[in-house]
Design a protein around this motif. Sequence first.
Motif, PDB file in Angstrom:
ATOM      1  N   PHE B  35       0.839  -1.193   0.000  1.00 26.22           N
ATOM      2  CA  PHE B  35       0.000   0.000   0.000  1.00 26.22           C
ATOM      3  C   PHE B  35       0.879   1.249   0.000  1.00 26.22           C
ATOM      4  O   PHE B  35       1.991   1.248   0.512  1.00 26.22           O
ATOM      5  CB  PHE B  35      -0.858   0.065   1.281  1.00 26.22           C
ATOM      6  CG  PHE B  35      -1.689  -1.151   1.558  1.00 26.22           C
ATOM      7  CD1 PHE B  35      -1.129  -2.236   2.230  1.00 26.22           C
ATOM      8  CD2 PHE B  35      -3.004  -1.217   1.174  1.00 26.22           C
ATOM      9  CE1 PHE B  35      -1.887  -3.360   2.502  1.00 26.22           C
ATOM     10  CE2 PHE B  35      -3.771  -2.341   1.449  1.00 26.22           C
ATOM     11  CZ  PHE B  35      -3.210  -3.412   2.114  1.00 26.22           C
ATOM     12  N   TYR B  37       0.004   5.002   1.540  1.00 27.77           N
ATOM     13  CA  TYR B  37      -0.925   5.844   2.268  1.00 27.77           C
ATOM     14  C   TYR B  37      -0.397   7.276   2.252  1.00 27.77           C
ATOM     15  O   TYR B  37       0.812   7.514   2.278  1.00 27.77           O
ATOM     16  CB  TYR B  37      -1.067   5.387   3.722  1.00 27.77           C
ATOM     17  CG  TYR B  37      -1.927   4.164   3.927  1.00 27.77           C
ATOM     18  CD1 TYR B  37      -1.363   2.888   3.948  1.00 27.77           C
ATOM     19  CD2 TYR B  37      -3.298   4.282   4.120  1.00 27.77           C
ATOM     20  CE1 TYR B  37      -2.151   1.765   4.140  1.00 27.77           C
ATOM     21  CE2 TYR B  37      -4.095   3.152   4.327  1.00 27.77           C
ATOM     22  CZ  TYR B  37      -3.500   1.905   4.334  1.00 27.77           C
ATOM     23  OH  TYR B  37      -4.295   0.800   4.532  1.00 27.77           O
ATOM     24  N   GLN B  39      -0.701  11.061   4.196  1.00 27.19           N
ATOM     25  CA  GLN B  39      -1.121  11.780   5.401  1.00 27.19           C
ATOM     26  C   GLN B  39      -0.878  13.267   5.195  1.00 27.19           C
ATOM     27  O   GLN B  39       0.227  13.772   5.406  1.00 27.19           O
ATOM     28  CB  GLN B  39      -0.339  11.274   6.612  1.00 27.19           C
ATOM     29  CG  GLN B  39      -0.833  11.854   7.939  1.00 27.19           C
ATOM     30  CD  GLN B  39      -0.033  11.320   9.125  1.00 27.19           C
ATOM     31  OE1 GLN B  39       1.185  11.201   9.053  1.00 27.19           O
ATOM     32  NE2 GLN B  39      -0.718  10.986  10.206  1.00 27.19           N
ATOM     33  N   MET B  45      -4.998  10.051   7.605  1.00 23.58           N
ATOM     34  CA  MET B  45      -4.276   9.217   6.663  1.00 23.58           C
ATOM     35  C   MET B  45      -5.268   8.492   5.765  1.00 23.58           C
ATOM     36  O   MET B  45      -6.260   7.925   6.249  1.00 23.58           O
ATOM     37  CB  MET B  45      -3.401   8.212   7.410  1.00 23.58           C
ATOM     38  CG  MET B  45      -2.459   7.480   6.498  1.00 23.58           C
ATOM     39  SD  MET B  45      -1.291   6.421   7.344  1.00 23.58           S
ATOM     40  CE  MET B  45      -0.531   7.486   8.489  1.00 23.58           C
ATOM     41  N   PHE B  91       3.403   7.123   3.180  1.00 21.31           N
ATOM     42  CA  PHE B  91       3.900   5.922   3.838  1.00 21.31           C
ATOM     43  C   PHE B  91       3.679   4.714   2.950  1.00 21.31           C
ATOM     44  O   PHE B  91       2.573   4.480   2.447  1.00 21.31           O
ATOM     45  CB  PHE B  91       3.175   5.690   5.163  1.00 21.31           C
ATOM     46  CG  PHE B  91       3.496   6.698   6.223  1.00 21.31           C
ATOM     47  CD1 PHE B  91       2.670   7.796   6.423  1.00 21.31           C
ATOM     48  CD2 PHE B  91       4.619   6.557   7.014  1.00 21.31           C
ATOM     49  CE1 PHE B  91       2.961   8.740   7.402  1.00 21.31           C
ATOM     50  CE2 PHE B  91       4.917   7.496   8.000  1.00 21.31           C
ATOM     51  CZ  PHE B  91       4.086   8.583   8.186  1.00 21.31           C
ATOM     52  N   PHE B 101       4.940  -0.598   8.299  1.00 19.54           N
ATOM     53  CA  PHE B 101       4.985   0.687   7.612  1.00 19.54           C
ATOM     54  C   PHE B 101       6.424   1.152   7.487  1.00 19.54           C
ATOM     55  O   PHE B 101       7.254   0.889   8.372  1.00 19.54           O
ATOM     56  CB  PHE B 101       4.201   1.748   8.393  1.00 19.54           C
ATOM     57  CG  PHE B 101       2.711   1.605   8.305  1.00 19.54           C
ATOM     58  CD1 PHE B 101       2.033   0.706   9.104  1.00 19.54           C
ATOM     59  CD2 PHE B 101       1.987   2.384   7.417  1.00 19.54           C
ATOM     60  CE1 PHE B 101       0.654   0.572   9.020  1.00 19.54           C
ATOM     61  CE2 PHE B 101       0.602   2.264   7.331  1.00 19.54           C
ATOM     62  CZ  PHE B 101      -0.064   1.352   8.129  1.00 19.54           C
ATOM     63  N   GLY B 102       6.699   1.873   6.424  1.00 15.74           N
ATOM     64  CA  GLY B 102       7.975   2.549   6.310  1.00 15.74           C
ATOM     65  C   GLY B 102       7.987   3.814   7.153  1.00 15.74           C
ATOM     66  O   GLY B 102       6.972   4.191   7.748  1.00 15.74           O
ATOM     67  N   ALA B 103       9.140   4.474   7.183  1.00 13.71           N
ATOM     68  CA  ALA B 103       9.295   5.676   8.008  1.00 13.71           C
ATOM     69  C   ALA B 103       8.640   6.904   7.397  1.00 13.71           C
ATOM     70  O   ALA B 103       8.456   7.911   8.079  1.00 13.71           O
ATOM     71  CB  ALA B 103      10.773   5.945   8.265  1.00 13.71           C
TER      72      ALA B 103
END
Lengths: 115, 111
Positions: B35, B37, B39, B45, B91, B101-103
């Motif tokens: 995915f 996302y 924000q 988000m 993200f 999730f990535g940073a």
Amino acid sequence: DVKVTQSSRYLVKRTGEKVFLECVQDMDHENMFWYRQDPGLGLRLIYFSYDVKMKEKGDIPEGYSVSREKKERFSLILESASTNQTSMYLCASSLLSAPQGETQYFGPGTRLLVL
Amino acid sequence: AQTVTQSQPEMSVQEAETVTLSCTYDTSESDYYLFWYKQPPSRQMILVIRQEAYKQQNATENRFSVNFQKAAKSFSLKISDSQLGDAAMYFCAYKGNDMRFGAGTRLTVKP
């Protein structure tokens, strides 16, 4: 549209206080999640729940507990708040059944400051 | 455990131009979802785009498309015709047995 709401956008608490963060979703989703979001770390899963009265630990459950007495409501509890729990807390929900169940819907977040 | 890496903490793009955000992941699972996302500042988000790992065809949603390279474990997001409203944290996320999730990558859009 799926709606996920969180009880507070901003919260200031003292060290040692018990803190309750509430999350409500209105789309009859089975899954609910609590994350904390910190700069440079992304989102980290605290707890999740696949059903009423059911809970599973995520990656960073220490210092937290959860409650799911009703399907639409998932509460995050900080038993004794500490300064290292200052963070943004995000609630999310999703349907259990794949493939749609893999998409999470997020609340607006609660920014918690522990003094 | 699965990991998701976003190597670009910040990116910038001129309005109407194209930008690509990078994401790599590490997994031994064969069945998973990916995915992106978004924000926006002080806003909720939301899902931008999703990709099922078993599908070879890259997902597309209007101006957003992905380049999914399963063997390389790469999942980049391309935003075409960038708009001011695209400015946000993005993200990358992985869902297999776990959710990761990535940073995040902070995207700035310059008028």
